[in-house]
Design an enzyme around this catalytic site. Structure first.
Site, PDB file in Angstrom:
ATOM      1  N   HIS A 112       0.394  -0.974   0.105  1.00 54.63           N
ATOM      2  CA  HIS A 112       0.373  -0.052   0.186  1.00 54.63           C
ATOM      3  C   HIS A 112       0.952   1.656   0.171  1.00 54.63           C
ATOM      4  O   HIS A 112       1.706   1.609   0.511  1.00 54.63           O
ATOM      5  CB  HIS A 112      -0.755  -0.302   1.269  1.00 54.63           C
ATOM      6  N   ASP A 126       6.845   2.748   6.394  1.00 51.60           N
ATOM      7  CA  ASP A 126       5.178   1.712   6.281  1.00 51.60           C
ATOM      8  C   ASP A 126       4.407   2.459   5.405  1.00 51.60           C
ATOM      9  O   ASP A 126       3.338   3.904   6.402  1.00 51.60           O
ATOM     10  CB  ASP A 126       4.759   1.689   7.687  1.00 51.60           C
ATOM     11  N   GLU A 180      -5.086   1.399   2.657  1.00 57.00           N
ATOM     12  CA  GLU A 180      -5.027  -0.157   3.602  1.00 57.00           C
ATOM     13  C   GLU A 180      -4.860   1.052   4.951  1.00 57.00           C
ATOM     14  O   GLU A 180      -5.569   0.384   6.306  1.00 57.00           O
ATOM     15  CB  GLU A 180      -3.589  -0.258   3.611  1.00 57.00           C
ATOM     16  N   ASP A 219       4.315  -5.482   4.453  1.00 57.91           N
ATOM     17  CA  ASP A 219       4.164  -4.217   5.196  1.00 57.91           C
ATOM     18  C   ASP A 219       4.907  -4.132   6.104  1.00 57.91           C
ATOM     19  O   ASP A 219       6.194  -5.381   6.257  1.00 57.91           O
ATOM     20  CB  ASP A 219       2.974  -4.320   6.017  1.00 57.91           C
TER      21      ASP A 219
END
Length: 396
Positions: A80, A199, A233, A254
């Site tokens: 993502h 992230d 996400e 992730d």
């Protein structure tokens, strides 16, 4: 030429590409809900690699590395591009802004952050900084340390000469404007990467690096591999749409949690065995761990408590697939994040090996269901082969 599914091998990784893509991704603000720019960037990177893709109505990208099979099941790798951030909740009477968080993150880590406020006028971006309500040590003395932590305890000081609501409106600022937290990325001489929003932008860079290694080596995966780049996400929607219906395996990429009580390390890749939603697929997780062990990939197993990923949204939306999570170790997730280039390298190499391998159970997973007699689990999870008897199966 097609890869031999029996003999996946490590590939040459373009680590300069990984660093460049990661830094360029970090430079593009993309809080959930405002991700068109970053998706455009990823699309251009895919086009440069010659990989076809489509864009869903909601902005997710679905690319494909085609395998030789024209029927049967496929696999997907999901990452993502959206990040945590904020949204203007209220224009305050003192000319400052109250924020509502986008995604799950603490105001503790927002204090002091530099932000960009995106107004509806595309050529006007307002800068500012998130401050606690009691921000002056010379005014509040020890009360600075006594103030609580929470989004109602902070405000954005905009970098414009405004002191009231009218001044903010004159700037074009309004409720619902996005506030992007600036990442301030740094790569140290020892290989640490310090930045907000690693992230999952570091994960996207690792995935693109693995795909580039496959293209550079001229390898065709034995199983068609879809690359799904989601953009919601952080608010829980993730891979709830956009997946090909033939996908039998989904690997989400992730951030892995580096903290006391966790095995994840910044300089290693992680395979998660379970998270806050539940266990990941028994067979797929162990296949990934086996590939890493066979090829000297530094991989650790871990379990996360307060965590969900793209695959949670996929399963909740009805995806009929095995799911797993691969990560890169991140210290201080959703805060002042840090990882290491070695961890990203191990992750990218493991993805190369996975892309060259076949499905966990190629024949069984080719169809969504089958006969119990053909179910392959007995070889991995021994059970009573004669099947259920009268009443529950006995356990010695």
């Amino acid at each position: 030429m097609p890869a031999d599914p029996k003999t996946p091998a490590p590939l040459k990784l373009d680590l300069d590409y990984l660093r460049q893509v990661m830094l360029e991704l970090l430079d593009i603000p993309s809080p959930s809900g405002r991700t068109d720019h970053v998706q455009q960037y990823v699309g251009e990177r895919l086009s440069a690699l010659g990989i076809p893709f489509t864009v869903t109505r909601r902005g997710a990208l679905n690319a494909s590395l085609s395998g030789p099979r024209t029927t049967g099941a496929d696999r997907a790798i999901v990452v993502h591009t959206d990040t945590i951030g904020g949204m203007v909740k209220r224009l305050k009477e003192n000319g400052r802004l109250e924020l509502k968080p986008i995604g799950t993150h603490s105001a503790r880590f927002a204090e002091g952050a530099h932000v960009r406020i995106f107004t509806d006028e595309l050529d006007r971006v307002i800068t500012g900084q998130v401050l606690p309500l009691k921000a002056s040590g010379h005014r509040y003395n020890d009360d600075v340390d006594l103030q609580g932590v929470g989004w109602e305890q902070v405000e954005v000081r905009v970098d414009e000469p405004v002191t009231d609501v009218a001044g903010l409106r004159a700037l074009g600022v309004d409720v619902g404007d996005f506030a992007a937290i600036l990442p301030a990325p740094t790569i140290t001489a020892s290989g640490f990467v310090k930045s907000r929003h690693l992230d999952d932008k570091a994960g996207v860079a690792a995935v693109l690096t693995a795909v580039k290694a496959m293209v550079d080596a001229g390898l065709q995966p034995p199983v068609t591999a879809h690359l799904l780049i989601t953009c919601t996400e952080e608010v829980g929607h993730g891979a709830s749409h956009g997946l090909d219906p033939d996908v039998a395996e989904i690997v989400s990429v992730d951030a892995a949690v580096v903290a006391p009580g966790q095995q994840s390390r910044e300089n290693a890749a992680t395979v998660a065995m379970g998270d806050g939603v539940g266990p990941f697929d028994y067979h797929l997780t162990r296949k990934l761990a086996g590939l890493a062990a066979e090829h000297d990939i530094d991989l650790v197993r871990d379990v996360f408590d307060y965590y969900r990923s793209d695959v949670a949204a996929a399963v909740e939306a009805g995806a009929h697939a095995r799911v797993a999570l691969l990560g890169f170790g991140v210290d201080a997730t959703h805060g002042h994040e840090r990882t290491h280039l070695d961890g990203l390298r191990h992750l990218a190499q493991l993805l190369c090996l996975y892309l060259q391998s076949d499905l966990v159970f190629p024949e069984w997973d080719a169809e969504p269901d089958g006969d119990l007699a053909d179910f392959p689990s007995l070889a991995v999870q021994p059970a009573q082969e004669s099947g259920p008897q009268e009443g529950p199966i006995g356990v010695v």
